[in-house]
Write an enzyme that holds these catalytic residues in place. Structure first.
Site, mmCIF file in Angstrom:
data_model
loop_
_atom_site.group_PDB
_atom_site.id
_atom_site.type_symbol
_atom_site.label_atom_id
_atom_site.label_comp_id
_atom_site.label_asym_id
_atom_site.label_seq_id
_atom_site.Cartn_x
_atom_site.Cartn_y
_atom_site.Cartn_z
ATOM 1 N N HIS A 133 -10.237 -2.508 11.734
ATOM 2 C CA HIS A 133 -9.145 -3.349 11.227
ATOM 3 C C HIS A 133 -8.872 -4.444 12.258
ATOM 4 O O HIS A 133 -7.935 -4.352 13.041
ATOM 5 C CB HIS A 133 -7.913 -2.455 11.017
ATOM 6 C CG HIS A 133 -6.790 -3.106 10.276
ATOM 7 N ND1 HIS A 133 -5.487 -2.686 10.410
ATOM 8 C CD2 HIS A 133 -6.761 -4.119 9.375
ATOM 9 C CE1 HIS A 133 -4.706 -3.420 9.613
ATOM 10 N NE2 HIS A 133 -5.454 -4.289 8.994
ATOM 11 N N SER A 193 -1.047 -3.537 10.519
ATOM 12 C CA SER A 193 -0.696 -4.423 9.410
ATOM 13 C C SER A 193 0.555 -5.236 9.728
ATOM 14 O O SER A 193 1.523 -4.699 10.276
ATOM 15 C CB SER A 193 -0.451 -3.590 8.161
ATOM 16 O OG SER A 193 -1.616 -2.876 7.834
ATOM 17 N N ASP A 242 -9.036 -9.783 9.135
ATOM 18 C CA ASP A 242 -8.539 -8.435 8.816
ATOM 19 C C ASP A 242 -9.531 -7.314 9.083
ATOM 20 O O ASP A 242 -9.134 -6.243 9.493
ATOM 21 C CB ASP A 242 -8.098 -8.390 7.347
ATOM 22 C CG ASP A 242 -7.151 -7.228 7.043
ATOM 23 O OD1 ASP A 242 -6.163 -7.056 7.784
ATOM 24 O OD2 ASP A 242 -7.405 -6.496 6.076
ATOM 25 N N ARG A 263 0.843 -1.194 0.000
ATOM 26 C CA ARG A 263 0.000 0.000 0.000
ATOM 27 C C ARG A 263 0.882 1.248 0.000
ATOM 28 O O ARG A 263 1.943 1.267 0.618
ATOM 29 C CB ARG A 263 -0.901 0.025 1.235
ATOM 30 C CG ARG A 263 -2.087 -0.929 1.143
ATOM 31 C CD ARG A 263 -2.975 -0.817 2.364
ATOM 32 N NE ARG A 263 -2.317 -1.300 3.561
ATOM 33 C CZ ARG A 263 -1.724 -0.558 4.462
ATOM 34 N NH1 ARG A 263 -1.742 0.766 4.371
ATOM 35 N NH2 ARG A 263 -1.122 -1.096 5.500
ATOM 36 N N CYS A 281 1.048 -7.496 11.963
ATOM 37 C CA CYS A 281 1.335 -7.634 13.393
ATOM 38 C C CYS A 281 0.586 -8.810 14.021
ATOM 39 O O CYS A 281 0.411 -8.861 15.232
ATOM 40 C CB CYS A 281 1.012 -6.338 14.132
ATOM 41 S SG CYS A 281 2.160 -5.012 13.718
ATOM 42 N N TYR A 335 -1.526 -3.617 -6.662
ATOM 43 C CA TYR A 335 -1.232 -4.450 -5.485
ATOM 44 C C TYR A 335 -2.232 -4.304 -4.333
ATOM 45 O O TYR A 335 -2.582 -3.191 -3.939
ATOM 46 C CB TYR A 335 0.167 -4.129 -4.948
ATOM 47 C CG TYR A 335 0.782 -5.302 -4.221
ATOM 48 C CD1 TYR A 335 1.496 -6.273 -4.915
ATOM 49 C CD2 TYR A 335 0.610 -5.479 -2.856
ATOM 50 C CE1 TYR A 335 2.031 -7.369 -4.260
ATOM 51 C CE2 TYR A 335 1.143 -6.573 -2.195
ATOM 52 C CZ TYR A 335 1.859 -7.518 -2.901
ATOM 53 O OH TYR A 335 2.393 -8.613 -2.256
ATOM 54 N N ARG A 379 2.169 -12.261 -0.467
ATOM 55 C CA ARG A 379 0.859 -12.607 0.106
ATOM 56 C C ARG A 379 0.253 -13.826 -0.553
ATOM 57 O O ARG A 379 0.569 -14.158 -1.694
ATOM 58 C CB ARG A 379 -0.103 -11.420 -0.105
ATOM 59 C CG ARG A 379 0.352 -10.111 0.549
ATOM 60 C CD ARG A 379 -0.398 -9.825 1.798
ATOM 61 N NE ARG A 379 0.160 -8.723 2.562
ATOM 62 C CZ ARG A 379 -0.370 -8.304 3.708
ATOM 63 N NH1 ARG A 379 -1.450 -8.872 4.196
ATOM 64 N NH2 ARG A 379 0.184 -7.325 4.386
ATOM 65 N N LYS A 437 -9.474 -2.318 2.037
ATOM 66 C CA LYS A 437 -9.195 -1.170 2.891
ATOM 67 C C LYS A 437 -9.977 0.063 2.435
ATOM 68 O O LYS A 437 -10.434 0.854 3.264
ATOM 69 C CB LYS A 437 -7.694 -0.891 2.935
ATOM 70 C CG LYS A 437 -6.877 -2.061 3.510
ATOM 71 C CD LYS A 437 -7.370 -2.443 4.845
ATOM 72 C CE LYS A 437 -6.873 -3.725 5.481
ATOM 73 N NZ LYS A 437 -5.539 -4.161 5.416
HETATM 74 P P1 GTP Z 1 -2.075 -7.726 7.561
HETATM 75 O O1 GTP Z 1 -2.614 -8.747 6.624
HETATM 76 O O2 GTP Z 1 -1.001 -6.893 6.937
HETATM 77 O O3 GTP Z 1 -3.111 -6.872 8.179
HETATM 78 O O4 GTP Z 1 -1.226 -8.522 8.700
HETATM 79 P P2 GTP Z 1 -1.676 -9.385 9.975
HETATM 80 O O5 GTP Z 1 -1.945 -8.494 11.138
HETATM 81 O O6 GTP Z 1 -2.731 -10.353 9.609
HETATM 82 O O7 GTP Z 1 -0.313 -10.172 10.336
HETATM 83 P P3 GTP Z 1 0.070 -11.722 10.209
HETATM 84 O O8 GTP Z 1 -0.733 -12.612 11.109
HETATM 85 O O9 GTP Z 1 0.106 -12.079 8.781
HETATM 86 O O10 GTP Z 1 1.549 -11.701 10.788
HETATM 87 C C1 GTP Z 1 2.550 -10.884 10.263
HETATM 88 C C2 GTP Z 1 3.909 -11.368 10.699
HETATM 89 O O11 GTP Z 1 3.984 -11.412 12.131
HETATM 90 C C3 GTP Z 1 4.237 -12.777 10.199
HETATM 91 O O12 GTP Z 1 5.553 -12.801 9.734
HETATM 92 C C4 GTP Z 1 4.076 -13.631 11.428
HETATM 93 O O13 GTP Z 1 4.897 -14.760 11.387
HETATM 94 C C5 GTP Z 1 4.434 -12.682 12.575
HETATM 95 N N1 GTP Z 1 3.723 -13.053 13.825
HETATM 96 C C6 GTP Z 1 2.395 -13.301 13.952
HETATM 97 N N2 GTP Z 1 2.075 -13.655 15.229
HETATM 98 C C7 GTP Z 1 3.241 -13.623 15.922
HETATM 99 C C8 GTP Z 1 3.584 -13.893 17.295
HETATM 100 O O14 GTP Z 1 2.756 -14.247 18.130
HETATM 101 N N3 GTP Z 1 4.893 -13.721 17.640
HETATM 102 C C9 GTP Z 1 5.844 -13.336 16.737
HETATM 103 N N4 GTP Z 1 7.094 -13.199 17.166
HETATM 104 N N5 GTP Z 1 5.565 -13.096 15.432
HETATM 105 C C10 GTP Z 1 4.289 -13.225 15.034
HETATM 106 C C1 SPV Z 2 -2.741 -4.521 5.491
HETATM 107 O O1 SPV Z 2 -1.766 -3.879 5.068
HETATM 108 O O2 SPV Z 2 -3.278 -4.284 6.590
HETATM 109 C C2 SPV Z 2 -3.276 -5.641 4.684
HETATM 110 C C3 SPV Z 2 -2.790 -5.794 3.307
HETATM 111 O O3 SPV Z 2 -4.138 -6.362 5.146
HETATM 112 S S1 SPV Z 2 -3.601 -4.717 2.223
HETATM 113 O O4 SPV Z 2 -4.772 -5.416 1.678
HETATM 114 O O5 SPV Z 2 -2.648 -4.423 1.144
HETATM 115 O O6 SPV Z 2 -4.032 -3.537 2.892
HETATM 116 MN MN MN Z 3 -4.666 -5.715 7.287
#
Ligand code: GTP
Ligand code: SPV
Ligand code: MN
Length: 616
Positions: A257, A280, A305, A89, A282, A228, A397, A237
């Protein structure tokens, strides 16, 4: 594959009145007006069918813009490689175009609607020359659901169409709802790469100039130049957060979110629904698919999400995931960390910017313990472990339907009007200060916690990874109106909900020691934190009051079978008075930018925190 028998509804721009699959004059005149501006070769009305998927994937494979993965390993799955300058983004190119600047607020890029239209017009003029204009009718939420909203996306990207098939409910039924008078959101997307007659297309067309523009007063989105993720899949979003947050303010609901899970205590069979807002990349997708490492709990997935929240007739808050799929971060997703996600993407999945293995499957950092000896990296180059660069882009992704998750909760389909919410979690990526878990004293304190979330930047947005920034409610890039008004709206929701308000907690899986090592193992072990949270919700544990909130009393956090040292545990909950007071100082500065709009309650909460720190 029965591609040959499928005749999509395609027609010339001039034939729209007779050929369109709807008689709705608002829809027809909108599509017609845009077609006259962007000048496509033809108009293609999407129906979301399997046959349409077959047609578009085979066309894209033939054109070299999708790679079909090995069908015996990962059936009906594809790899797309984006242009190197179109990988996330673009927050500095994202605009809220409200009439008044104060309605966008200090945390958004604002531009007056007429000024933005004057910028966009020449860009969109002829933008789809030599391309197909796709019209995608989509529902956010089940068609007919009480919280559901409808939209149309115009795009010249077949990649966006295929992703929308997975991410939203694409169906002509949406046109019937619109014909019946339902409100709908108008979204327009172009990759901004018109083709001259005979000009060869690139595999990822895009434009170095990008604009992601929201017009909350007319419920419109205009996106130019990027193909993207959140820049191009406008249901996500742009609609479900930026536009929907404004709809929610006007109509008395919330667009957030957040992930959404159903958690069952397997001893008592009592179920809880929990939503969590993390910035994002996290950990939302990971928590949404949590595999508990402790007995007594079952976690099922409702969303990863976005969550829409509305007060029900019984006074409680009801939550839906308006989306239909997951657009998940690939790196770090593996059998060890998130086996559910690995199982979910067994097939019917689009991968973007991951690496290709020699046997035609996908790979990314963290997928397996062992690194393959040879790969084709996300940019299509040969790669070996000593290449000195990552094989998959950090924001690569996977796009996959929610119903493919083995953990999907029955309510995802059986509760079209949502599930009642028991707890809300706020989190971020904080190496210091923020404890593993704390319960807010009350709703107002919870809103303060949400409003003051800060997190280290990740690869999900363009910019410097690791830099600490404020990300209130994990909505900094997604709130479609003035952030301070948004906080007031949350406070008003709390007042309306009264005793029915869900309890609010703060969590942080990312605290590190002085050597930069994570203090908490995270992932499945986060079930220990969920266990404490839900026992706090049901009144089984009382916790102890600390300056920052109520934390587990000694012995309350289930640590059975976990190897964690007493020093690590102590550090996970340590509240250092000086650094917290310094953080209060920064919060005061942060709040100051909102001027008179800052709700007085948040100023009061800051003072409460300071005095609790002083007396601690
Ligand atoms: P968006 O799709 O961008 O909104 O991201 P999200 O909040 O869904 O994050 P996602 O669960 O995909 O995790 C993002 C990164 O954080 C990945 O590389 C995970 O491996 C890492 N991660 C997730 N949970 C944990 C955790 O409990 N501990 C640690 N150390 N890393 C984590
Ligand atoms: C985020 O960045 O929080 C995502 C990926 O979930 S996107 O759809 O590109 O916003
Ligand atoms: Mn997100």
């Amino acid at each position: 594959m029965p591609t040959a028998e499928f005749t999509p509804l395609v027609h010339a721009v001039a034939d729209i009145e007779t050929a369109a699959p709807t008689a709705d004059t608002a829809v027809i005149s909108w599509v017609k007006g845009i077609a006259e501006l962007v000048k496509p070769e033809k108009i293609f009305w999407c129906d979301g069918s399997e046959a349409e998927w077959q047609l578009l994937t085979s066309e894209m494979v033939a054109a070299g813009s999708l790679i079909q993965l090995n069908k015996s390993i990962r059936p009906n799955s594809f790899l797309a490689r984006s242009s190197a300058d179109d990988v996330a983004r673009v927050e500095d190119r994202t605009f809220i175009c409200s009439t008044k600047e104060e309605d966008a607020g200090p945390t958004n890029n604002w531009c007056a609607p007429e000024e933005m239209i004057a910028k966009l017009e020449p860009l969109f003029n002829g933008a789809m020359q030599g391309r197909t204009l796709y019209v995608i009718p989509f529902a956010m939420g089940p068609v007919g659901g009480a919280i559901t909203q409808y939209g149309l996306q115009i795009t010249d990207s077949p990649y966006a169409v295929l992703n929308m098939h997975i991410m939203a409910r694409v169906t002509p039924d949406v046109l019937r709802e619109i014909e019946a008078g339902k409100q709908w959101v108008r979204t327009v997307h172009s990759v901004g790469a018109p083709l001259a007659p005979g000009e060869a297309d690139s595999t990822w067309p895009c434009n170095s100039e990008k604009y992601i523009c929201h017009f909350p007063e007319t419920l419109e989105v205009w996106s130019f130049g990027s193909g993207y993720g959140g820049n191009a899949l406008l249901s996500k979003k742009c609609f479900a957060l930026r536009i929907a947050s404004v709809m929610g303010r006007n109509e008395g609901w919330l667009a957030e979110h957040m992930l959404l899970i159903k958690v069952t205590n397997t001893d008592t069979n009592k179920t809880y629904n929990v939503a969590a807002a993390f910035p994002s990349a996290c950990g939302k997708t990971n928590l949404a698919m949590l595999h508990p490492t402790i007995p007594g709990w079952k976690v099922e997935t409702l969303g990863d999400d976005i969550v829409w929240l509305r007060q029900g007739e019984d006074g409680r808050v009801y939550a839906i995931n308006p989306e239909h799929g997951f657009f998940g971060v690939a790196p770090g997703t593996g059998e060890e960390t998130n086996p559910t996600a690995m199982e979910t993407m067994w097939g019917n999945t689009i991968f973007t910017n991951v690496a290709l293995t020699d046997d035609g499957d996908v790979w990314w950092e963290g997928k397996t313990a062992e690194t393959p000896a040879h790969l084709i990296d996300w940019q299509g180059k040969d790669w070996t472990p000593d290449s000195g660069r990552v094989a998959a882009h950090p924001n690569s992704r996977f796009t996959v339907a929610a119903i493919q998750a083995p953990t999907i909760a029955a309510e995802y389909t059986t509760a079209p009007s949502g599930v009642p919410l028991d707890a809300i979690l706020f989190g971020g990526r904080r190496a210091t200060n923020v404890p593993l878990v704390a319960k807010a004293y009350d709703w107002q304190h919870g809103v303060f916690i949400g409003a003051t979330i800060s997190s280290e930047k990740t690869a999900a947005q363009e910019g410097n990874v690791g830099e600490l920034r404020r990300d209130p409610f994990a909505m900094l890039p997604f709130c479609g109106y003035n952030m301070a008004d948004y906080w007031s709206h949350w406070l008003e929701m709390g007042a309306k909900l009264g005793e029915h308000a869900p309890q609010i907690f703060q969590v942080n899986w990312f605290r590190k020691d002085a050597d930069g090592r994570f203090l908490w193992p995270g992932f499945g072990e986060n079930s220990r934190v969920i266990d404490w949270i839900l026992r706090a919700v049901s009144g089984e544990v009382a916790g102890v009051e600390k300056a920052n909130g109520i934390v587990p009393a000694p012995g309350e956090l289930n640590l059975d079978g976990l190897e964690i040292s007493d020093t690590d545990l102590e550090q996970l909950f340590a509240v250092d008075k000086d650094s917290w007071l310094a953080e209060c100082e920064m919060t005061e500065e942060y709040f100051a930018q909102f001027g008179d709009k800052l709700p007085a309650q948040l100023g009061a909460e800051l003072q409460n925190l300071r005095s609790r720190l002083q007396t601690a």
